[in-house]
Design a protein around this motif. Structure first.
Motif, PDB file in Angstrom:
ATOM      1  N   LYS A 147      -8.614   6.521  12.235  1.00  0.00           N
ATOM      2  CA  LYS A 147      -8.595   5.383  13.152  1.00  0.00           C
ATOM      3  C   LYS A 147      -7.376   4.495  12.978  1.00  0.00           C
ATOM      4  O   LYS A 147      -6.727   4.110  13.961  1.00  0.00           O
ATOM      5  CB  LYS A 147      -9.877   4.559  12.966  1.00  0.00           C
ATOM      6  CG  LYS A 147      -9.996   3.400  13.939  1.00  0.00           C
ATOM      7  CD  LYS A 147     -11.360   2.730  13.845  1.00  0.00           C
ATOM      8  CE  LYS A 147     -11.507   1.629  14.874  1.00  0.00           C
ATOM      9  NZ  LYS A 147     -12.852   0.990  14.828  1.00  0.00           N
ATOM     10  N   PHE A 148      -7.039   4.165  11.726  1.00  0.00           N
ATOM     11  CA  PHE A 148      -5.996   3.161  11.498  1.00  0.00           C
ATOM     12  C   PHE A 148      -4.610   3.757  11.250  1.00  0.00           C
ATOM     13  O   PHE A 148      -3.612   3.098  11.528  1.00  0.00           O
ATOM     14  CB  PHE A 148      -6.399   2.263  10.330  1.00  0.00           C
ATOM     15  CG  PHE A 148      -7.556   1.369  10.646  1.00  0.00           C
ATOM     16  CD1 PHE A 148      -7.378   0.205  11.372  1.00  0.00           C
ATOM     17  CD2 PHE A 148      -8.840   1.697  10.250  1.00  0.00           C
ATOM     18  CE1 PHE A 148      -8.449  -0.618  11.683  1.00  0.00           C
ATOM     19  CE2 PHE A 148      -9.920   0.887  10.548  1.00  0.00           C
ATOM     20  CZ  PHE A 148      -9.723  -0.271  11.273  1.00  0.00           C
ATOM     21  N   GLU A 149      -4.542   4.994  10.754  1.00  0.00           N
ATOM     22  CA  GLU A 149      -3.225   5.609  10.598  1.00  0.00           C
ATOM     23  C   GLU A 149      -2.805   6.335  11.871  1.00  0.00           C
ATOM     24  O   GLU A 149      -1.667   6.188  12.336  1.00  0.00           O
ATOM     25  CB  GLU A 149      -3.234   6.608   9.432  1.00  0.00           C
ATOM     26  CG  GLU A 149      -1.842   7.243   9.222  1.00  0.00           C
ATOM     27  CD  GLU A 149      -1.856   8.424   8.265  1.00  0.00           C
ATOM     28  OE1 GLU A 149      -0.771   8.801   7.807  1.00  0.00           O
ATOM     29  OE2 GLU A 149      -2.939   8.973   8.000  1.00  0.00           O
ATOM     30  N   LEU A 150      -3.736   7.110  12.447  1.00  0.00           N
ATOM     31  CA  LEU A 150      -3.397   7.933  13.601  1.00  0.00           C
ATOM     32  C   LEU A 150      -3.813   7.305  14.929  1.00  0.00           C
ATOM     33  O   LEU A 150      -3.396   7.762  15.989  1.00  0.00           O
ATOM     34  CB  LEU A 150      -4.051   9.316  13.462  1.00  0.00           C
ATOM     35  CG  LEU A 150      -3.669  10.093  12.200  1.00  0.00           C
ATOM     36  CD1 LEU A 150      -4.408  11.416  12.168  1.00  0.00           C
ATOM     37  CD2 LEU A 150      -2.166  10.311  12.134  1.00  0.00           C
ATOM     38  N   GLY A 151      -4.658   6.276  14.871  1.00  0.00           N
ATOM     39  CA  GLY A 151      -5.096   5.624  16.101  1.00  0.00           C
ATOM     40  C   GLY A 151      -5.972   6.501  16.969  1.00  0.00           C
ATOM     41  O   GLY A 151      -5.936   6.395  18.198  1.00  0.00           O
ATOM     42  N   LEU A 152      -6.780   7.365  16.352  1.00  0.00           N
ATOM     43  CA  LEU A 152      -7.630   8.297  17.095  1.00  0.00           C
ATOM     44  C   LEU A 152      -9.102   7.945  16.903  1.00  0.00           C
ATOM     45  O   LEU A 152      -9.557   7.748  15.780  1.00  0.00           O
ATOM     46  CB  LEU A 152      -7.379   9.734  16.624  1.00  0.00           C
ATOM     47  CG  LEU A 152      -5.973  10.294  16.849  1.00  0.00           C
ATOM     48  CD1 LEU A 152      -5.854  11.685  16.243  1.00  0.00           C
ATOM     49  CD2 LEU A 152      -5.651  10.339  18.338  1.00  0.00           C
ATOM     50  N   GLU A 153      -9.828   7.887  17.998  1.00  0.00           N
ATOM     51  CA  GLU A 153     -11.262   7.666  17.968  1.00  0.00           C
ATOM     52  C   GLU A 153     -11.974   9.002  18.125  1.00  0.00           C
ATOM     53  O   GLU A 153     -11.538   9.858  18.894  1.00  0.00           O
ATOM     54  CB  GLU A 153     -11.697   6.721  19.090  1.00  0.00           C
ATOM     55  CG  GLU A 153     -11.147   5.308  18.972  1.00  0.00           C
ATOM     56  CD  GLU A 153     -11.902   4.473  17.950  1.00  0.00           C
ATOM     57  OE1 GLU A 153     -12.929   4.960  17.423  1.00  0.00           O
ATOM     58  OE2 GLU A 153     -11.454   3.339  17.677  1.00  0.00           O
ATOM     59  N   LYS A 154     -13.088   9.164  17.422  1.00  0.00           N
ATOM     60  CA  LYS A 154     -13.833  10.414  17.531  1.00  0.00           C
ATOM     61  C   LYS A 154     -14.367  10.569  18.954  1.00  0.00           C
ATOM     62  O   LYS A 154     -15.088   9.713  19.451  1.00  0.00           O
ATOM     63  CB  LYS A 154     -14.996  10.425  16.537  1.00  0.00           C
ATOM     64  CG  LYS A 154     -15.746  11.747  16.513  1.00  0.00           C
ATOM     65  CD  LYS A 154     -16.836  11.739  15.463  1.00  0.00           C
ATOM     66  CE  LYS A 154     -17.570  13.078  15.433  1.00  0.00           C
ATOM     67  NZ  LYS A 154     -18.645  13.096  14.400  1.00  0.00           N
ATOM     68  N   PRO A 155     -14.017  11.672  19.640  1.00  0.00           N
ATOM     69  CA  PRO A 155     -14.453  11.832  21.030  1.00  0.00           C
ATOM     70  C   PRO A 155     -15.925  12.222  21.124  1.00  0.00           C
ATOM     71  O   PRO A 155     -16.478  12.868  20.230  1.00  0.00           O
ATOM     72  CB  PRO A 155     -13.551  12.965  21.548  1.00  0.00           C
ATOM     73  CG  PRO A 155     -13.212  13.755  20.328  1.00  0.00           C
ATOM     74  CD  PRO A 155     -13.144  12.769  19.191  1.00  0.00           C
ATOM     75  N   ASP A 156     -16.544  11.823  22.202  1.00  0.00           N
ATOM     76  CA  ASP A 156     -17.920  12.230  22.486  1.00  0.00           C
ATOM     77  C   ASP A 156     -17.922  13.717  22.827  1.00  0.00           C
ATOM     78  O   ASP A 156     -17.157  14.145  23.706  1.00  0.00           O
ATOM     79  CB  ASP A 156     -18.443  11.411  23.674  1.00  0.00           C
ATOM     80  CG  ASP A 156     -19.925  11.657  23.965  1.00  0.00           C
ATOM     81  OD1 ASP A 156     -20.442  12.724  23.575  1.00  0.00           O
ATOM     82  OD2 ASP A 156     -20.553  10.800  24.597  1.00  0.00           O
ATOM     83  N   PRO A 157     -18.740  14.545  22.174  1.00  0.00           N
ATOM     84  CA  PRO A 157     -18.751  15.987  22.470  1.00  0.00           C
ATOM     85  C   PRO A 157     -19.133  16.306  23.917  1.00  0.00           C
ATOM     86  O   PRO A 157     -18.822  17.380  24.420  1.00  0.00           O
ATOM     87  CB  PRO A 157     -19.789  16.539  21.479  1.00  0.00           C
ATOM     88  CG  PRO A 157     -20.609  15.374  21.060  1.00  0.00           C
ATOM     89  CD  PRO A 157     -19.702  14.198  21.110  1.00  0.00           C
TER      90      PRO A 157
END
Length: 246
Positions: A147-157
């Motif tokens: 979240k904080f290094e790559l700025g990626l949120e876990k996507p909803d499947p």
């Protein structure tokens, strides 16, 4: 000491229950609806105007328009599915890479946590306990880095299928608006006038709603959306007239 900490935790939970967030959280769904409806209103509108400019009958305009709406809905829905699927695949690739780095070079990854927290103005003596706590919890550590290094949120499947369905349905709904006059008016020349009025009104309403939900000047958004639709249909109509007269 433990009693005091439990009391603090209870207070925090109580405050969170009392506080109601007013943030808008359906951004991706709204984005899909905007994408589907905007194209659904504009493309069939321009097609119908172009065919009307070529003196096609209402039945031909309607048949071609419905075919375009069906093809457009499938194409747009598939595009939404592939985009969401690509986003999910990218997240999983980065997740595996980050997990490997945490195992292979934990000290380097811990230093990255410290750097991230330092960027928020947190001093070394303040972030050191946080770094140590995350190192003891690998899953939390991994989630933090994603979240904080790559700025990626876990996507909803379910996101890919939901996106495809939402865009396709929105496209169909939008596409039927400019075609509706051709269902009831046999003369294409009369139907196109009604289509222009109905579609421009729909574009204004849709543009206003889009601006309202995205906090982006609703009246300006309404004008811009209607202007784009009007220009597209005018270009298609004029081109059809030019081709017909040549």
């Amino acid at each position: 000491m433990e009693t005091a900490e439990n009391g603090t935790d209870d207070l925090h939970r109580s405050l969170l229950r009392q506080h109601k967030e007013n943030h808008f959280t359906a951004g991706k769904t709204v984005r899909d609806i905007i994408l589907g409806v905007s194209d659904g209103l504009t493309v069939p509108f321009a097609l119908a105007a172009g065919l009307s400019g070529a003196d096609a009958s209402s039945s031909i305009v309607l048949t071609a328009g419905i075919a375009e709406v069906a093809a457009g809905a499938i194409s747009m829905g598939l595009g939404g599915y592939l985009a969401a699927k690509s986003e999910a695949d990218h997240y999983m690739r980065e997740l595996r890479r980050e997990e490997e780095e945490i195992i292979a070079v934990p000290d380097t990854e811990a230093a990255e946590i410290a750097e991230i927290l330092a960027d928020y103005g947190i001093e070394p003596d303040e972030y050191a306990p946080v770094v140590n706590a995350l190192r003891r919890k690998p899953q939390a550590w991994l989630d933090f880095m994603m979240k904080f290094e790559l700025g990626l949120e876990k996507p909803d499947p379910r996101r890919a299928l939901q996106s495809a369905f939402t865009i396709a349905v929105a496209y169909v709904i939008g596409g039927l608006v400019p075609l509706s006059p051709y269902m009831f008016i046999s003369s294409a020349q009369k139907a196109v006038s009604a289509s222009v009025v109905i579609t421009l009104a729909a574009l204004l309403i849709f543009g206003y709603a889009k601006g309202y939900f995205t906090d982006n000047k609703p009246f300006q958004s309404a004008f811009q959306t209607a202007l784009i639709g009007a220009l597209a249909s005018a270009a298609a109509f004029g081109m059809a007239k030019v081709v017909q007269s040549s």
